[in-house]
Scaffold this active site. Structure first.
Site, PDB file in Angstrom:
ATOM      1  N   HIS B  43       0.824  -1.215   0.000  1.00 62.08           N
ATOM      2  CA  HIS B  43       0.000   0.000   0.000  1.00 62.08           C
ATOM      3  C   HIS B  43       0.860   1.268   0.000  1.00 62.08           C
ATOM      4  CE1 HIS B  43      -3.828   2.050   0.790  1.00 62.08           C
ATOM      5  NE2 HIS B  43      -3.142   2.860   1.570  1.00 62.08           N
ATOM      6  N   GLU B  87      -8.154   8.109  -4.794  1.00 61.78           N
ATOM      7  CA  GLU B  87      -7.609   7.091  -3.911  1.00 61.78           C
ATOM      8  C   GLU B  87      -8.655   6.038  -3.610  1.00 61.78           C
ATOM      9  OE1 GLU B  87      -3.897   8.433  -1.297  1.00 61.78           O
ATOM     10  OE2 GLU B  87      -5.679   7.996  -0.139  1.00 61.78           O
ATOM     11  N   SER B  88      -8.177   4.839  -3.308  1.00 60.13           N
ATOM     12  CA  SER B  88      -9.096   3.743  -2.996  1.00 60.13           C
ATOM     13  C   SER B  88      -9.241   3.597  -1.487  1.00 60.13           C
ATOM     14  CB  SER B  88      -8.548   2.444  -3.568  1.00 60.13           C
ATOM     15  OG  SER B  88      -7.327   2.112  -2.926  1.00 60.13           O
ATOM     16  N   HIS B  89     -10.387   3.144  -1.060  1.00 57.84           N
ATOM     17  CA  HIS B  89     -10.546   2.683   0.321  1.00 57.84           C
ATOM     18  C   HIS B  89     -11.364   1.404   0.290  1.00 57.84           C
ATOM     19  CE1 HIS B  89      -9.968   4.522   4.530  1.00 57.84           C
ATOM     20  NE2 HIS B  89      -8.819   4.369   3.938  1.00 57.84           N
ATOM     21  N   ARG B 110      -7.873  15.417   2.701  1.00 62.70           N
ATOM     22  CA  ARG B 110      -6.641  15.897   3.355  1.00 62.70           C
ATOM     23  C   ARG B 110      -5.492  15.994   2.357  1.00 62.70           C
ATOM     24  NH1 ARG B 110      -8.320  12.571   7.319  1.00 62.70           N
ATOM     25  NH2 ARG B 110      -6.799  10.946   6.881  1.00 62.70           N
ATOM     26  N   GLN B 234     -10.448   2.698  10.743  1.00 59.45           N
ATOM     27  CA  GLN B 234     -10.509   3.908  11.550  1.00 59.45           C
ATOM     28  C   GLN B 234     -11.910   4.500  11.528  1.00 59.45           C
ATOM     29  OE1 GLN B 234      -9.021   3.214   8.761  1.00 59.45           O
ATOM     30  NE2 GLN B 234      -7.057   4.189   8.532  1.00 59.45           N
TER      31      GLN B 234
END
Lengths: 238, 741
Positions: B43, B87-89, B110, B234
């Site tokens: 990652h 971006e990936s999550h 961010r 998170q």
């Protein structure tokens, strides 16, 4: 005319209100930080939309304790025009400046879309340029806009003609399916008994330019200017 | 000495461990091992992908910042820059959909304001399994609510995106989030630590035990035990991030900062060593000074925590008070936890005691680099073979048309975007639900257009061409609203790269992106790679997602998807004809993903996009919409819906001697755009097309209450507008809403 737009931590429509009033309608606007103890002498006050303090507690429940709210109360008590939009409306309810409360939307989801509002009263500083029965197309964007008041309060609101906007069909007809968030009596906006404090869930500041899809929200601000006999000079950004 | 079990538990190989020993000249302690393990995770280190990513074109006249920073930066004129990234999550969203998606949104936001830009728009590219499954519906509801919960609260509009459904995503949903911000060109700041003696500041939320080893989790496959990883996800706090955003932008007005970086994956570890490595500096921090949410946290936990809404600042010596003042105003933590040094080392202290000491550069930049073996899948030829004659009859074209309109991949996505505040900031000048998102840039005549696109079916059948088609479609969507593409970001979602077939998909897809971007003159300014998207050995369809950004010089000339009036001339720009290979039609009607994806001529594509942008700029277009899933018939229908609805009467190109009616209606092709123009402009548009060597033909007229298609001179499909729109409008929402009695 001089507007004060209060900025709470978590306000996110403060810049939109600023843009509509200053850039589009050509008025003087101060962004006033919530910790301030002075509104700097405005002619009208706007409590903008957003998520004050994250709205992790009841919406608006913490913002009402902000230092600036004492000045807003005094300003309202002296008859100054105060508009609470969306989260600003929730803050006014929590602060006791308007009666009733908010529940989560009927389908428990956040809803963002243009809705139709029927003007129910034109004898307020915020609707004097509109006609009773006129239909405005203005966006909403909220998760907790399902207005509630007990029967006693509702009859008082009716008696004093404090209901200013209702959700309706595009032609102004009452239609429970158009009561988008399930509000009691399809109420979208109310004013104080003295008529100088307005709270509404829809966002008139998002409907001031052709480019963003509607100019129907201008009438709310132009009414305030008319009440103060200030001419509006409109300049769209694009 | 660290035992082999501990090394394996950190996801490191024996060779990687030996490399660590060589760098340090000694065995690492447990904290140092933990630091290396997160920095060298797939990652954070891109160890399997870097060798391929290097081949992408990254330079261009407008590129102010290419890959390697928190986000890419393009010059948009007038002294302003567009700052953007995707971006990936994926993995966190499967484990805990609401928080996984929400923190994905928070993380990419961010990355944007870290560069000094005010974020102004979000897009999402989502993939799920079949909606017939209750588990998938729960995932969809959670992910959408999470994106809404974060984006709405922080006040950044989610103006569009895309979503697709395929069984291969049922155990591995994809949540890719794109964010775009605007900054003054001279206000762009980078993630660098420089200047010995400058202060290292920790700002934002307190550190807890959440998300420890999140980056390592995102670098492994899933199995039955994955649900136990929930504590690794998170929890987001959009209110905290809203304060952080405003405070950061306010501090950046002062010029007191040298650099800053968000604490995302691998938290304090990644932000400190990457900033040090970029600036060629050392970083000396004391974890005892880090604000902590829980008691008795170890240096290991503090360094590896992925608690959200935290950033690291490098503050110029003597300017600390200015930072303190702003953060005090916003009631946020801003704590000096150390300083920049000249020795190039990441030195971690716990009170007085030094607990880790690692050179920044090798840690951040010298992660192992793997040229993993790749091999064409053995069944590729079989996948690409399509014999339509063996398929069961798919019903009449009218039935197929109705069914496609009501299939969740094609149907209206209003149920999703209605939950997103897509209007806040009052810049959204094309309603959500169009092909591209468009925001005006206040104070200028310009607008920015951007689109995220990918097609897993195409890439499964041919990753090289499929990836090229993704670039082309994303750029075409930008062109359709009147934009000129100027740059792109990508999010590469694949399975386990240790399997040669998967690595082959990856390598071919990256090659396709590179070739398409070179031909279309679109530089890649950064992105994200998400590998190991597999559950129990079942990989997702290879899904590179492209996010192309374009510029509209005159925002008043923006063009929408929907027909504007009856009596307009409907035209097809681009060569006519479609094919059924890899089509949504085959998937929906026959449940198969086979054949070869559409041909793509990149020169023709470029000419088409330029023509459409030029026609838009000249005010000649009333509407424009690209043909993609579902082919020409579906594209035309999508132009008819909305605005109260306007029907049409069109002749579909082709003949029954050729590929046949199904291919003519629902076959997919690259480089096709449906436009409507005023009668008076029709000849001029055809002339411009001819001059640009773009095939163009009149299909018919708008108007009426029906959608009428003729083919080869005969009536082919005719459906009431209201019925068609009802199917399209409820095709997705029917899975989530109980119909009103």
């Amino acid at each position: 005319m001089r507007f004060a737009v209060v900025v709470f931590p978590g306000s996110n429509c403060d810049h939109d209100a600023y843009h509509a009033l200053a850039d589009v309608l050509g008025q003087q606007v101060d962004l006033v930080w919530h910790k301030a103890t002075d509104l700097r002498g405005p002619d009208a006050v706007v409590l903008p939309g957003g998520f004050s303090y994250g709205d992790y507690l009841r919406c608006g429940a913490i913002a009402r304790f902000s230092p600036i709210m004492d000045r807003v109360r005094e300003f309202a008590a002296a008859g100054g025009p105060v508009i609470g939009i969306c989260n600003g409306f929730q803050v006014l309810l929590e602060a006791g400046l308007l009666p009733g409360g908010m529940r989560r939307n009927r389908d428990l989801k956040f809803i963002c879309e243009h809705v139709h509002l029927r003007v129910e009263a034109s004898d307020t500083p915020f609707t004097r340029r509109a006609a009773v029965g006129q239909v405005l197309r203005i966006p909403i964007a909220h998760g907790e806009g399902n207005y509630y008041a007990d029967p006693g309060t509702l009859s008082e609101l009716a008696e004093n003609r404090q209901i200013v906007f209702r959700y309706t069909a595009p032609d102004g007809a009452a239609d429970e399916r158009r009561n988008v968030n399930g509000s009691t009596q399809a109420i979208a906006g109310i004013c104080s008994r003295e008529r100088n404090v307005l709270g509404l869930m829809p966002h008139p500041e998002r409907a001031c330019e052709v480019a963003v899809g509607s100019t129907d929200g201008r009438v709310v601000f132009e009414s305030v200017l008319a009440a103060a006999a200030v001419p509006a000079s409109v300049a769209e950004a694009i | 000495m660290i035992d082999p079990g501990t090394i394996a538990a950190h996801g490191l190989t024996t060779e990687e461990y030996q490399r660590i020993v060589a760098i340090l000249g000694r065995d690492p302690n447990l904290l140092e091992l933990g630091i290396f393990s997160v920095m060298w995770s797939e990652h954070c280190s891109y160890k399997s992908s870097r060798i391929h990513l290097r081949t992408l074109p990254t330079a261009g006249p407008r590129v102010l910042q290419g890959p390697g920073e928190n986000a890419g930066v393009l010059d948009i004129g007038g002294g302003l820059a567009a700052v953007f990234k995707i971006e990936s999550h994926n993995h966190p969203s499967f484990i805990e959909p609401y928080q996984g998606a929400a923190t994905g949104v928070g993380g990419i936001i961010r990355d944007i304001f870290t560069m000094g830009a005010r974020p102004v728009a979000l897009l999402d590219s989502l993939r799920f399994g079949s909606l017939e499954s209750p588990a998938t519906r729960r995932l969809v509801q959670g992910v959408v609510a999470g994106i809404a919960g974060y984006g709405n609260s922080i006040g950044i509009p989610t103006v569009g995106g895309e979503v697709a459904f395929d069984d291969t995503y049922s155990g591995n949903p994809l949540v890719n989030v794109f964010c775009l911000g605007i900054a003054p060109v001279d206000g762009v700041i980078r993630g660098r630590a420089e200047g010995t003696g400058n202060a290292v500041y920790y700002v934002g939320a307190k550190t807890g035990r959440d998300g420890i080893h999140g980056a390592t989790m995102a670098s492994a496959e899933f199995d039955d035990a994955s649900a136990e990883k929930r504590p690794n996800v998170q929890v987001g706090d959009p209110f905290m991030e809203k304060l952080l955003l405003e405070a950061c932008l306010e501090v950046l007005q002062t010029d007191a900062l040298v650099g800053l970086q968000d604490m995302g994956a691998a938290g304090l570890t990644c932000s400190s060593c990457e900033m040090g490595a970029r600036g060629g500096a050392g970083i000396d921090i004391d974890v005892a000074r880090v604000p902590q949410r829980e008691s008795d946290m170890t240096p290991y936990e503090i360094m590896l925590s992925e608690s959200q809404e935290r950033m690291l600042f490098i503050v110029r010596q003597g300017r600390e008070a200015e930072v303190d003042r702003v953060f005090e105003k916003w009631d946020l933590h801003a704590v000096r936890i150390g300083e920049v040094t000249g020795d190039g080392l990441l030195r971690v202290r716990d009170g007085g005691e030094i607990v880790a000491e690692i050179p920044n550069r090798p840690l951040a930049d010298e992660a192992p680099l793997y040229d993993r073996p790749y091999r064409e899948p053995e069944d590729l030829h079989q996948r690409q073979t399509l014999d339509l004659s063996v398929l069961a009859p798919g019903g009449t074209p009218s039935m197929a048309f109705r069914r496609l309109l009501g299939s969740p991949g094609i149907a209206s996505k209003r149920w999703i975007y209605r939950q997103y505040d897509h209007m806040v900031r009052t810049n959204t000048i094309v309603p959500a639900g169009a092909g591209a998102g468009v925001v005006r840039v206040k104070g200028t005549p310009r607008a920015l257009a951007f689109s995220v696109d990918g097609n897993g079916r195409y890439c499964f059948l041919d990753p090289y061409r499929g990836a090229m088609l993704a670039v082309a479609e994303s750029a075409r969507n930008v062109a359709c609203v009147g934009g000129r593409p100027i740059g792109a970001t990508n999010c590469l979602n694949f399975g386990n790269p240790e399997r040669p077939e998967i690595m082959w998909q990856f390598a071919r897809a990256v090659a396709g992106i590179g070739d398409a971007c070179r031909a279309l003159h679109i530089p890649i300014t950064g992105g994200n790679v998400s590998l190991y998207n597999e559950t129990d050995g079942q990989a997702i369809l290879p899904t590179p997602v492209l996010g192309v950004v374009g510029i509209i010089e005159d925002a008043r000339r923006v063009v929408g998807r929907v027909f504007r009036e009856a009596g307009a001339v409907v035209m097809l720009l681009g060569a006519p004809g479609g094919a059924l290979g890899g089509s949504e039609y085959l998937k929906v009607m026959h449940g198969i993903v086979r054949g070869t994806p559409p041909e793509l001529d990149l020169e023709a594509e470029r000419a088409l996009q330029q023509l459409v942008a030029e026609l838009a700029e000249a005010g000649r277009l009333r509407s424009a919409h690209d043909c993609s899933d579902g082919g020409l018939a579906v594209a035309l229908a999508e132009c008819a819906f909305g605005n109260g609805g306007i029907g049409f009467d069109v002749a579909i190109p082709g003949s029954s001697d050729g590929a046949g009616l199904a291919a003519a209606l629902f076959g997919e092709a690259a480089s096709q755009i449906v436009v409507s123009v005023r009668e008076a402009d029709a000849d001029a548009v055809l002339e411009r097309a001819a001059a640009a060597s773009v095939p163009a033909q009149v299909l018919g007229r708008t108007g009426g209450e029906r959608l009428r298609f003729t083919f080869d001179g005969e009536p082919a499909v005719e459906v009431e507008l209201a019925e068609a729109e009802q199917r399209w409008a409820t095709g997705l929402s029917r899975y989530f809403e109980v119909p009103a009695a």
